[in-house]
Design a protein around this motif. Structure first.
Motif, PDB file in Angstrom:
ATOM      1  N   THR A 147      42.952  11.971  88.434  1.00 12.72           N
ATOM      2  CA  THR A 147      43.934  11.203  89.204  1.00 12.72           C
ATOM      3  C   THR A 147      45.352  11.498  88.707  1.00 12.72           C
ATOM      4  O   THR A 147      45.560  12.230  87.740  1.00 12.72           O
ATOM      5  N   ASN A 148      46.323  10.864  89.382  1.00  8.93           N
ATOM      6  CA  ASN A 148      47.712  10.960  88.919  1.00  8.93           C
ATOM      7  C   ASN A 148      48.075   9.806  87.994  1.00  8.93           C
ATOM      8  O   ASN A 148      49.254   9.605  87.674  1.00  8.93           O
ATOM      9  N   ILE A 149      47.064   9.039  87.558  1.00  9.42           N
ATOM     10  CA  ILE A 149      47.297   7.932  86.626  1.00  9.42           C
ATOM     11  C   ILE A 149      47.238   8.486  85.203  1.00  9.42           C
ATOM     12  O   ILE A 149      46.178   8.944  84.754  1.00  9.42           O
ATOM     13  N   THR A 161      43.891  10.125  83.826  1.00  9.13           N
ATOM     14  CA  THR A 161      42.692   9.298  83.927  1.00  9.13           C
ATOM     15  C   THR A 161      41.725   9.923  84.928  1.00  9.13           C
ATOM     16  O   THR A 161      42.127  10.367  86.009  1.00  9.13           O
ATOM     17  N   VAL A 162      40.446   9.968  84.557  1.00  5.35           N
ATOM     18  CA  VAL A 162      39.389  10.376  85.472  1.00  5.35           C
ATOM     19  C   VAL A 162      38.699   9.118  85.980  1.00  5.35           C
ATOM     20  O   VAL A 162      38.525   8.146  85.234  1.00  5.35           O
ATOM     21  N   VAL A 163      38.312   9.136  87.266  1.00 10.65           N
ATOM     22  CA  VAL A 163      37.620   7.982  87.853  1.00 10.65           C
ATOM     23  C   VAL A 163      36.271   8.414  88.418  1.00 10.65           C
ATOM     24  O   VAL A 163      36.091   9.557  88.848  1.00 10.65           O
ATOM     25  N   ALA A 225      37.576   3.495  86.243  1.00  5.38           N
ATOM     26  CA  ALA A 225      37.952   4.376  85.133  1.00  5.38           C
ATOM     27  C   ALA A 225      36.676   4.972  84.540  1.00  5.38           C
ATOM     28  O   ALA A 225      35.637   4.307  84.490  1.00  5.38           O
ATOM     29  N   CYS A 226      36.754   6.214  84.079  1.00  5.17           N
ATOM     30  CA  CYS A 226      35.542   6.959  83.725  1.00  5.17           C
ATOM     31  C   CYS A 226      35.647   7.579  82.335  1.00  5.17           C
ATOM     32  O   CYS A 226      36.706   8.055  81.933  1.00  5.17           O
ATOM     33  N   ALA A 232      39.195  15.715  80.488  1.00  4.71           N
ATOM     34  CA  ALA A 232      40.476  16.099  81.080  1.00  4.71           C
ATOM     35  C   ALA A 232      41.574  16.101  80.020  1.00  4.71           C
ATOM     36  O   ALA A 232      42.458  16.969  80.011  1.00  4.71           O
ATOM     37  N   VAL A 233      41.481  15.143  79.099  1.00  7.02           N
ATOM     38  CA  VAL A 233      42.451  15.066  78.005  1.00  7.02           C
ATOM     39  C   VAL A 233      42.314  16.272  77.071  1.00  7.02           C
ATOM     40  O   VAL A 233      43.312  16.816  76.579  1.00  7.02           O
ATOM     41  N   ALA A 234      41.086  16.718  76.833  1.00 12.00           N
ATOM     42  CA  ALA A 234      40.869  17.901  75.990  1.00 12.00           C
ATOM     43  C   ALA A 234      41.580  19.113  76.557  1.00 12.00           C
ATOM     44  O   ALA A 234      42.175  19.919  75.820  1.00 12.00           O
TER      45      ALA A 234
END
Length: 263
Positions: A147-149, A161-163, A225-226, A232-234
């Motif tokens: 997402t763009n969050i 953030t992944v959802v 939230a997932c 994604a952060v990695a």
């Protein structure tokens, strides 16, 4: 045919170690809490612990192992996080390099394991309330999207953030908010309902992780939230090595879902 939802967690983990279970774990050992996994070297562990603290919707911590220990003693004292997940992903310097069924050969003596709450946990009470779960009906993986969050940065760790998404009628979506709000340790209430474009998702039929699922007339997408967020952060933060579960392929703990209910 084996009815995996009725097996005890230890039985499921044994089948996973034997590589007789290799696919997504949604619906297995029904009533027991499932967890996402992140493994990092000790030098990055504090930053990631702080990241989880600052992003509790995406990364609600259930357990953290001692450095060098592969036993998540707080949630499954006889388990081994190197072998008890059907598929693992290896990220090196932010690049996804391989997917494996056992990480014993990748384990290092200074590694720390983080067990993070998973939304598969609250699917049992949703089903018990008569709310259908589409990816279980379709026997596929839950769809997940970047997402763009943006997450709150902590040390070296930052990213989107992944959802996870489940189609529901508006009435079921309202009830799902009420039910999942009771489970903050496994992501809690949804973070968005409705228009995917508002959170940066351009095409709901093309998830970044997992499988697309069909919508029925009148249904709306409901987003939680997932725990795939760390993957994604990695990619953004590029630690030298991060080992995670493969999306949808979770660790099944000995803890009952009710233990994490706040009501």
């Amino acid at each position: 045919m084996v009815n995996y939802e009725k097996l005890e967690p230890e039985e499921i983990r044994e089948l996973i170690r034997k590589q007789e279970i290799t696919g997504p774990t949604a619906g297995m050992s029904k009533g027991n809490t499932q967890a996402n996994l992140v493994i990092l070297k000790k030098e990055h562990a504090f930053d990631f612990l702080l990241f989880c603290h600052r992003n509790p919707k995406s990364c609600p911590l259930l357990d953290v192992t001692e450095p060098g220990s592969y036993i998540p003693a707080m949630i499954a004292e006889n388990a081994d996080i190197r072998k008890d997940i059907p598929k693992y992903r290896i990220y090196r310097d932010g690049v996804f390099t391989e997917e494996v069924a056992d990480i014993t050969e990748y384990w290092e003596d200074d590694m720390v394991g983080f067990l993070i709450g998973c939304s598969f946990t609250f699917e049992t009470p949703l089903l018990a309330s008569g709310i259908p779960i589409r990816h279980i009906e379709e026997n596929c993986n839950v769809p997940m999207y970047k997402t763009n969050i943006l997450c709150n940065k902590a040390g070296m760790f930052e990213g989107p953030t992944v959802v996870s998404m489940r189609p529901m009628t508006p009435e079921d979506a309202i009830r799902a908010v009420q039910i999942t709000s009771r489970f903050p340790a496994v992501h809690g209430a949804p973070i968005h309902i409705g228009d995917p474009g508002q959170i940066g998702i351009k095409d709901i039929s093309k998830p970044d992780f997992g499988d697309a699922v069909p919508f029925k007339p009148g249904e709306v997408p409901v987003f939680w939230a997932c725990g795939v967020t760390p993957q994604a952060v990695a990619m953004e933060s590029k630690p030298s090595i991060m080992i995670t579960h493969s999306p949808g392929h979770m660790f099944i703990s000995d803890i009952k879902d009710e233990a994490f209910s706040v009501l």
